[in-house]
Write an enzyme that holds these catalytic residues in place. Sequence first.
Site, PDB file in Angstrom:
ATOM      1  N   GLU A   1      -2.795  -3.340  -4.116  1.00 29.32           N
ATOM      2  CA  GLU A   1      -3.266  -2.088  -3.527  1.00 29.32           C
ATOM      3  C   GLU A   1      -4.414  -1.432  -4.285  1.00 29.32           C
ATOM      4  O   GLU A   1      -4.286  -0.303  -4.776  1.00 29.32           O
ATOM      5  CB  GLU A   1      -2.107  -1.082  -3.418  1.00 29.32           C
ATOM      6  CG  GLU A   1      -1.005  -1.564  -2.493  1.00 29.32           C
ATOM      7  CD  GLU A   1       0.028  -0.483  -2.188  1.00 29.32           C
ATOM      8  OE1 GLU A   1       0.018   0.580  -2.842  1.00 29.32           O
ATOM      9  OE2 GLU A   1       0.852  -0.713  -1.279  1.00 29.32           O
TER      10      GLU A   1
ATOM     11  N   TRP B   1       6.732   5.564  -9.874  1.00 25.78           N
ATOM     12  CA  TRP B   1       5.466   6.205 -10.249  1.00 25.78           C
ATOM     13  C   TRP B   1       5.631   7.723 -10.421  1.00 25.78           C
ATOM     14  O   TRP B   1       6.525   8.133 -11.147  1.00 25.78           O
ATOM     15  CB  TRP B   1       4.376   5.827  -9.234  1.00 25.78           C
ATOM     16  CG  TRP B   1       4.263   4.336  -9.031  1.00 25.78           C
ATOM     17  CD1 TRP B   1       4.551   3.643  -7.887  1.00 25.78           C
ATOM     18  CD2 TRP B   1       3.876   3.330 -10.007  1.00 25.78           C
ATOM     19  NE1 TRP B   1       4.347   2.293  -8.083  1.00 25.78           N
ATOM     20  CE2 TRP B   1       3.930   2.077  -9.350  1.00 25.78           C
ATOM     21  CE3 TRP B   1       3.475   3.371 -11.344  1.00 25.78           C
ATOM     22  CZ2 TRP B   1       3.608   0.879 -10.003  1.00 25.78           C
ATOM     23  CZ3 TRP B   1       3.155   2.183 -11.984  1.00 25.78           C
ATOM     24  CH2 TRP B   1       3.222   0.968 -11.319  1.00 25.78           C
TER      25      TRP B   1
ATOM     26  N   GLU C   1       4.615  -6.319   0.940  1.00 27.58           N
ATOM     27  CA  GLU C   1       5.555  -5.210   0.716  1.00 27.58           C
ATOM     28  C   GLU C   1       5.867  -4.538   2.041  1.00 27.58           C
ATOM     29  O   GLU C   1       4.978  -4.289   2.851  1.00 27.58           O
ATOM     30  CB  GLU C   1       4.980  -4.108  -0.195  1.00 27.58           C
ATOM     31  CG  GLU C   1       4.911  -4.463  -1.648  1.00 27.58           C
ATOM     32  CD  GLU C   1       4.371  -3.303  -2.511  1.00 27.58           C
ATOM     33  OE1 GLU C   1       4.528  -2.119  -2.131  1.00 27.58           O
ATOM     34  OE2 GLU C   1       3.777  -3.605  -3.551  1.00 27.58           O
TER      35      GLU C   1
HETATM   36  C1  GBH Z   1       3.440   0.761  -2.981  1.00 29.34           C
HETATM   37  O1  GBH Z   1       2.450   1.740  -2.921  1.00 29.34           O
HETATM   38  C2  GBH Z   1       3.372   0.196  -4.357  1.00 29.34           C
HETATM   39  O2  GBH Z   1       2.719  -1.056  -4.373  1.00 29.34           O
HETATM   40  C3  GBH Z   1       4.693   0.095  -5.058  1.00 29.34           C
HETATM   41  O3  GBH Z   1       4.495  -0.056  -6.423  1.00 29.34           O
HETATM   42  C4  GBH Z   1       5.526   1.322  -4.733  1.00 29.34           C
HETATM   43  O4  GBH Z   1       6.692   1.385  -5.482  1.00 29.34           O
HETATM   44  C5  GBH Z   1       5.827   1.290  -3.265  1.00 29.34           C
HETATM   45  O5  GBH Z   1       4.641   1.211  -2.514  1.00 29.34           O
HETATM   46  C6  GBH Z   1       6.615   2.486  -2.773  1.00 29.34           C
HETATM   47  O6  GBH Z   1       5.889   3.662  -2.879  1.00 29.34           O
HETATM   48  O7  GBH Z   1      -1.374   9.680   2.663  1.00 29.34           O
HETATM   49  O8  GBH Z   1       0.728  10.798   2.325  1.00 29.34           O
HETATM   50  O9  GBH Z   1       0.414   9.443   4.325  1.00 29.34           O
HETATM   51  C7  GBH Z   1       2.567   2.892  -2.182  1.00 29.34           C
HETATM   52  C8  GBH Z   1       2.119   2.787  -0.759  1.00 29.34           C
HETATM   53  C9  GBH Z   1       1.032   3.692   1.064  1.00 29.34           C
HETATM   54  C10 GBH Z   1       2.222   5.187  -0.338  1.00 29.34           C
HETATM   55  C11 GBH Z   1       0.260   4.841   1.639  1.00 29.34           C
HETATM   56  C12 GBH Z   1       1.482   6.342   0.231  1.00 29.34           C
HETATM   57  C13 GBH Z   1       0.166   7.104   2.118  1.00 29.34           C
HETATM   58  C14 GBH Z   1       0.848   8.436   2.019  1.00 29.34           C
HETATM   59  N1  GBH Z   1       1.447   3.962  -0.281  1.00 29.34           N
HETATM   60  N2  GBH Z   1       1.033   6.050   1.579  1.00 29.34           N
HETATM   61  S1  GBH Z   1       0.075   9.672   2.910  1.00 29.34           S
END
Ligand code: GBH
Length: 443
Positions: free
Chosen positions: A162, A405, A357
């Site tokens: 990512e 995180w 994922e």
């Molecule tokens: C992943 O990232 C990670 O790779 C992983 O480490 C983590 O634990 C897992 O997901 C769970 O969080 O703009 O508010 O609509 C996070 C993926 C995708 C989370 C986009 C936030 C947008 C939120 N992200 N999402 S928003």
Amino acid sequence: MAATPDALPSFPPGFLWGVATSAHQIEGAVDRRGPSVWDAFTAEPGHVRDGTTAGTACDHVARYREDVGLVRDLGVDAYRFSVSWPRVLSPGGLDFYDRLVDELCAQGIRPVPTLFHWDTPLEIEEAGGWLSRDTAERFAAYTATVAARLGDRVDRWITLNEPAEHTLLGHALGEHAPGHKLLFDALPVAHHQLLAHGLASRVLREHGATDIGIANSHGPTWPASADPADTGAADLYDIILNRLFSDPLLLGRYPDGFAEAMPGGDVAGDLRTISEGTLDWYGVNYYQPTKVGAPQAADVEFSGLTLPAELPFSVRQIEGYPRTDFDWPVVPDAFAELLTGLRERYGDRLPPIVVTENGCAYDGIDDQGRIAFLDGHLRALHRAIGEGVDVRGYFVWSLMDNFEWAEGFTKRFGLVHVDYATQRRTPKASYGWLRDQLRRQRG
Ligand code: GBH
């Protein structure tokens, strides 16, 4: 007792089933490696919701055999983990991954390492981090070290996790390490990560790799209304979150207007390094769609994020769907929409997809919400395959609860529950559900 759930439809023969984790989120053993940006970031108060750090996390370095046993008993084919760059730079650091890979092979599980899942060595951050082009070169050198040691047993590699989230959350908004709040001045971080992918792929090829991917975050962007102010803002958000990485990787060019913002004398040359022969498959991390509209007058608090008012878009709540404990809406149809949309946009330039994922945060051991989530998303995935999208595998995020995180330990994404006080692992209802589904897939 829960009713026996319906069997999922059959996935194609050879479809790869897996579970995923990342180093900083599970490993612990921080005293046996140099510090990363995440150690420094979480040491400062105010950065993590519950004030925790990943100092011990799941104590996985000590308990990896038990954890590999859980992967084996689940019955998946593959395990996606990440290699900690600061651990590899520390004396003997690769020994751990050597043992982990041996154990996976001994249990018949295919190792799928990710070379970077956000834990930049602090010394590299202090030398300029991802704002500096040197970091891409240093990443390639680190990749060579790892490939030389593990390449005899690993054939499938993921370069980066990512890069969009690492750019946005880590460098534009400062919600993640290293905590920079550069807004659009963070764009060089995108370019240097892409360049790191290109250079690392070249190194992996030199070590004989024929199965290279990247794990990019994707999700459909839904405009808040048909008003051009909203659709324009949504388009921009979509470019930044969905296309800023996939366009260069798959088409060899940046979305209009972005190449000019990138550093370095030879962006066109870099784009060839980034795109030419660097991917055998394309990894997609999917969680939820995002509704986006025109900027609002004040900062917006959203899902634990502060989105500053000066951004040219604002994120809105999606109503009408169940929500996870992270408050993310559960929208399986958007997963199918995403996959068919990638196929439409990139056509024959899109290599086979692997979902690297997908998962959700729910508390509790009897996690019926997670079962419903996985069931719905796997059915949506199956529909997309039926509509001609070439998807070859699916990894659940995550094998076990871990350090989420900026949310610390408050969000639980695991198929296996972890009691952090005792490090006891307990398979949840969803673990049993997935194990039974996989047995049925194999007849
Ligand atoms: C992943 O990232 C990670 O790779 C992983 O480490 C983590 O634990 C897992 O997901 C769970 O969080 O703009 O508010 O609509 C996070 C993926 C995708 C989370 C986009 C936030 C947008 C939120 N992200 N999402 S928003």
